[in-house]
Design a protein around this motif. Sequence first.
Motif, short mmCIF file in Angstrom:
data_model
loop_
_atom_site.label_atom_id
_atom_site.label_comp_id
_atom_site.label_asym_id
_atom_site.label_seq_id
_atom_site.Cartn_x
_atom_site.Cartn_y
_atom_site.Cartn_z
N UNK A 189 -2.87 6.11 -13.97
CA UNK A 189 -1.78 5.26 -13.50
C UNK A 189 -0.86 6.04 -12.57
N UNK A 190 -0.53 7.27 -12.94
CA UNK A 190 0.31 8.12 -12.09
C UNK A 190 -0.36 8.38 -10.74
N UNK A 191 -1.68 8.56 -10.76
CA UNK A 191 -2.40 8.78 -9.51
C UNK A 191 -2.34 7.54 -8.63
N UNK A 192 -2.46 6.35 -9.21
CA UNK A 192 -2.32 5.11 -8.44
C UNK A 192 -0.93 5.05 -7.80
N UNK A 193 0.09 5.39 -8.56
CA UNK A 193 1.45 5.38 -8.03
C UNK A 193 1.60 6.36 -6.88
N UNK A 194 1.00 7.54 -7.02
CA UNK A 194 1.07 8.57 -5.98
C UNK A 194 0.38 8.09 -4.70
N UNK A 195 -0.79 7.45 -4.83
CA UNK A 195 -1.56 7.03 -3.66
C UNK A 195 -1.08 5.73 -3.04
N UNK A 196 -0.65 4.78 -3.87
CA UNK A 196 -0.37 3.43 -3.39
C UNK A 196 1.10 3.04 -3.45
N UNK A 197 1.94 3.92 -3.98
CA UNK A 197 3.36 3.63 -4.07
C UNK A 197 3.71 2.76 -5.26
#
Length: 192
Positions: A179-187
Amino acid sequence: MPGGMGRPRTQTFRESQEFPYTRKQVFEVVADVDRYSEFVPMCTSSTVFHSSWRTENVVSREPGLPRPTTIDQQSVQAELAVGYPPFRERYMSNVVLEQPWRITATAVPGGGIFTHMCTVWEFAEMASATGLPANPFVRQAARTKVSFSIEYAFASPLHAQAASLVFDKMARSNMAAYLARCQQLYGAPVGQ
């Protein structure tokens, strides 16, 4: 020894969570095995052997759909190294991608720390909060149900004993890392 007959006990962990991203976005993050060492807990290196990529046209049945569909199923071999002091071990996995709904990784038998290890990720689009069809003129929050399961047995009783608490903690923190990686990549998700 647990599990009887001298075999290590198989352990299973399952978790599901709603991600505020599209199914395609979440699938791409989980499929990016080359980058696991950048964000997956205790993964110290991750290498995809790109020369092993294969694509096959297969019939697959996505949960919730009335009939099977034909998809391009991709598979590749990857080597992962996991570290938990004082251990750092490598193992090979066969990774199968059934875009956009499932990724399965199975440890290659006969080497590494596992006698058996299989992870399954499934991604399901969720209906809008109102239950009404999406309005093409209004940007709405995407929602994907992400289901993760892992079944594993360590090859060595020493590994099993040393890793039992740490590996369980790693499995439990796994979803948060993706989930954190999604936030990092997609805002930040829409509406937050």
